[in-house]
Enzyme design. Sequence first.
Site, PDB file in Angstrom:
ATOM      1  N   SER A 110       0.734  -1.247   0.281  1.00 36.81           N
ATOM      2  CA  SER A 110      -0.081  -0.128   0.198  1.00 36.81           C
ATOM      3  C   SER A 110       0.782   1.228   0.010  1.00 36.81           C
ATOM      4  CB  SER A 110      -0.972  -0.053   1.258  1.00 36.81           C
ATOM      5  OG  SER A 110      -1.735   1.064   1.104  1.00 36.81           O
ATOM      6  N   HIS A 111       0.750   2.009   0.915  1.00 34.38           N
ATOM      7  CA  HIS A 111       1.390   3.477   1.148  1.00 34.38           C
ATOM      8  C   HIS A 111       2.801   3.178   1.634  1.00 34.38           C
ATOM      9  CE1 HIS A 111      -0.742   2.216   4.744  1.00 34.38           C
ATOM     10  NE2 HIS A 111       0.265   3.058   5.339  1.00 34.38           N
ATOM     11  N   ASP A 274      -2.350   6.694  -3.410  1.00 36.75           N
ATOM     12  CA  ASP A 274      -1.395   5.922  -2.768  1.00 36.75           C
ATOM     13  C   ASP A 274      -0.766   4.725  -3.706  1.00 36.75           C
ATOM     14  OD1 ASP A 274      -3.342   4.246  -2.616  1.00 36.75           O
ATOM     15  OD2 ASP A 274      -2.692   3.208  -0.683  1.00 36.75           O
ATOM     16  N   ASP A 276      -1.055   1.646  -4.082  1.00 36.09           N
ATOM     17  CA  ASP A 276      -1.875   0.518  -4.609  1.00 36.09           C
ATOM     18  C   ASP A 276      -3.365   1.172  -5.078  1.00 36.09           C
ATOM     19  OD1 ASP A 276      -2.627   0.804  -2.191  1.00 36.09           O
ATOM     20  OD2 ASP A 276      -3.545  -1.149  -1.889  1.00 36.09           O
ATOM     21  N   ASP A 278      -5.880   2.844  -3.510  1.00 39.46           N
ATOM     22  CA  ASP A 278      -7.026   2.694  -2.851  1.00 39.46           C
ATOM     23  C   ASP A 278      -7.057   3.812  -1.995  1.00 39.46           C
ATOM     24  OD1 ASP A 278      -4.954   1.741  -0.699  1.00 39.46           O
ATOM     25  OD2 ASP A 278      -6.046   0.038  -0.462  1.00 39.46           O
ATOM     26  N   ARG A 279      -6.066   4.535  -1.780  1.00 43.09           N
ATOM     27  CA  ARG A 279      -6.293   5.903  -0.715  1.00 43.09           C
ATOM     28  C   ARG A 279      -6.259   7.133  -1.633  1.00 43.09           C
ATOM     29  NH1 ARG A 279      -2.628   5.787   4.470  1.00 43.09           N
ATOM     30  NH2 ARG A 279      -3.122   3.450   5.217  1.00 43.09           N
ATOM     31  N   THR A 341     -10.957  -0.334  12.550  1.00 45.36           N
ATOM     32  CA  THR A 341      -9.867   0.007  11.384  1.00 45.36           C
ATOM     33  C   THR A 341      -9.647  -1.260  10.579  1.00 45.36           C
ATOM     34  OG1 THR A 341      -8.753   1.832  12.946  1.00 45.36           O
ATOM     35  CG2 THR A 341      -7.588   0.911  10.963  1.00 45.36           C
ATOM     36  N   LYS A 373     -11.558   0.386  -0.644  1.00 45.23           N
ATOM     37  CA  LYS A 373     -11.529   1.877  -0.961  1.00 45.23           C
ATOM     38  C   LYS A 373     -10.900   2.256  -2.063  1.00 45.23           C
ATOM     39  CE  LYS A 373      -7.615   2.258   2.007  1.00 45.23           C
ATOM     40  NZ  LYS A 373      -7.319   0.850   2.785  1.00 45.23           N
ATOM     41  N   ARG A 493      -0.817   5.600  17.106  1.00 44.38           N
ATOM     42  CA  ARG A 493      -1.712   6.676  16.403  1.00 44.38           C
ATOM     43  C   ARG A 493      -2.757   7.214  17.456  1.00 44.38           C
ATOM     44  NH1 ARG A 493      -0.449   5.707  11.334  1.00 44.38           N
ATOM     45  NH2 ARG A 493      -0.526   3.641  10.186  1.00 44.38           N
TER      46      ARG A 493
HETATM   47  C1  G16 Z   1      -4.979  -0.199   5.415  1.00 50.38           C
HETATM   48  C2  G16 Z   1      -6.528  -0.580   5.729  1.00 50.38           C
HETATM   49  C3  G16 Z   1      -7.045   0.508   6.172  1.00 50.38           C
HETATM   50  C4  G16 Z   1      -6.538   1.227   7.450  1.00 50.38           C
HETATM   51  C5  G16 Z   1      -5.274   1.584   7.205  1.00 50.38           C
HETATM   52  C6  G16 Z   1      -4.358   1.814   8.283  1.00 50.38           C
HETATM   53  O1  G16 Z   1      -4.942   0.889   4.365  1.00 50.38           O
HETATM   54  O2  G16 Z   1      -6.823  -1.085   4.586  1.00 50.38           O
HETATM   55  O3  G16 Z   1      -8.477   0.014   6.933  1.00 50.38           O
HETATM   56  O4  G16 Z   1      -7.147   2.128   7.931  1.00 50.38           O
HETATM   57  O5  G16 Z   1      -4.377   0.604   6.646  1.00 50.38           O
HETATM   58  O6  G16 Z   1      -4.213   0.931   9.400  1.00 50.38           O
HETATM   59  P1  G16 Z   1      -3.336   0.881  10.876  1.00 50.38           P
HETATM   60  O7  G16 Z   1      -3.926   1.968  11.331  1.00 50.38           O
HETATM   61  O8  G16 Z   1      -3.591  -0.260  11.260  1.00 50.38           O
HETATM   62  O9  G16 Z   1      -1.997   1.238  10.239  1.00 50.38           O
HETATM   63  P2  G16 Z   1      -4.052   0.426   3.337  1.00 50.38           P
HETATM   64  O10 G16 Z   1      -4.169   1.714   2.202  1.00 50.38           O
HETATM   65  O11 G16 Z   1      -2.426   0.412   3.867  1.00 50.38           O
HETATM   66  O12 G16 Z   1      -4.313  -0.874   2.699  1.00 50.38           O
END
Ligand code: G16
Length: 540
Positions: A110-111, A274, A276, A278-279, A341, A373, A493
């Site tokens: 992801s990010h 981001d 992939d 989705d953000r 989350t 997302k 967080r």
């Molecule tokens: C993922 C999850 C999201 C979550 C985010 C942050 O996003 O798909 O639902 O809100 O991580 O999670 P955490 O606070 O546990 O780091 P992504 O975009 O990384 O797939």
Amino acid sequence: MRVTTNPIEGQKPGTSGLRKKTKVFMSEGYLENFIQSIFDATGGAQGRTYVLGGDGRYFNAEAAQIILKMAAANGAERVIIGQGAILSTPAASHLIRLNGTDGGIVLSASHNPGGPDEDFGVKFNGPNGGPASEAVTEAIFARSRQIGAYWIADEPDVDLSRIGMQHVGSMEVSVIDPVADYARLMEGLFDFPKIRTMFSGGFRMRFDAMCAVTGPYAKEIIEGRLGAAPGTVVHADPLPDFGGMHPDPNPTWAHELMDEMFGEDAPDFGAASDGDGDRNMVVGQGVYVSPSDSLAVLAANAHLAPGYRAGLKGVARSMPTSCAADLVADAMGIGAYETPTGWKFFGNLLDAGRATLCGEESFGTGSDHVREKDGVWAVLLWLNILAERTETVREILNGHWRRFGRNYYSRHDYEALPVDTANRVMDGLRARLGDLPGTMVEGMVVQSADDFAYSDPVDGSVSRGQGLRVVFEGGSRLVLRLSGTGTEGATLRLYLERYAAGPEGLDEEVQEALAPMIRAAEELAAIRAATGRVGPDVVT
Ligand code: G16
């Protein structure tokens, strides 16, 4: 070919799939063990069809070749894969649903940054197109601890640059254009002619793809089909190391976009996505839209887009996301849901038709059009709303706050902490929760305090320990939880929210408006004192 292996420690999927350092994933048998565990824990791959693709980060294409050979050796019938092994997460979700496959594997952290010394990840999505449920990820983890062998076909690599049908052994491999089906889906949801007219009237936009997967999607849709000026999409080529960028669309990491949007002669609208896809982050001329506000504004205005004209069934948000969307749902008389989350928790609500829009403070927004997302979707919905309302982003936000009040909101991240230290902070606050209701902190009365547990209204499953929550009278909140997506140490967080009903006090600077909450958090959780940090590493 059967290959003997031994279980490898720590193959436990987190908030969103298994994320580790790339070199860990490249180490002998690591990827193979995890993929075999996915197949084994989901009833085997025999006769099944899957979607496969990733965000183009380092090791993406090599991992895809390994997975194709493993799927073939495990008896899969067909794999649909994006050209170059590229697929955004929402596009993969759409393809799973469109083709009725048995699931999909998405290669992404992801990010998180990419590259040989950065991060890699694998996510498994089920037949509904959404992230595997907790029950499935637990089963995969359990299998990874017992695995004794994996299967891999001794076949040549597939030419992933060539669109069309190929084979690995008897398994069909369909290499497809990663963008086409997704773009068609978007055309059905939004008023493309109206948005086109807005662009041809001089509306200017900047979309920062951050050298990650949305580049090809945004180029085709925003510049190609919607007629935005060439160059609207920047950093448009997905690169294995994201060009050294940290593909996390927030004000800290998308600072180039922020500088432009807050500079002279800024475009009318800015957005970033981001790794992939989705953000999303959305910015107006000189105004940042927090993801929580974005969800609320989208919920209040979605009916302006053709795909949502019939209205929304309900709105869901993750617990740490601000309550702004709840206020909209209340006003509309539709359901408001609060989940832990992780996008996986929205799946049942979407499948059951209880929610249409979902969103998270972590820059994720989406709807029932897929089960992930969707960054580009959120940007297009904003564009559709802007085209319909012919107001600026700032005007839309101001109008929203005047109507619903404003939930000032910010997240403070303390990254790469020693795990013990982070746990100590969590344990310290957890131990105090029971005594807090009725007490005063920073002049505010604590209404309730708990460790959030979610009972899924659709299947009755219960997820505990999802974040510490302190709610004050008047709607302000503090939330503290540990990230489930990091790969180094622990990330704490701290989510801060203060509600202002208006009409006065709606345009304060966010961190100033939250100052009492920041002090209250330090009084209750002593993060700075315990970690020795002078402040957060990232503020969103
Ligand atoms: C993922 C999850 C999201 C979550 C985010 C942050 O996003 O798909 O639902 O809100 O991580 O999670 P955490 O606070 O546990 O780091 P992504 O975009 O990384 O797939």
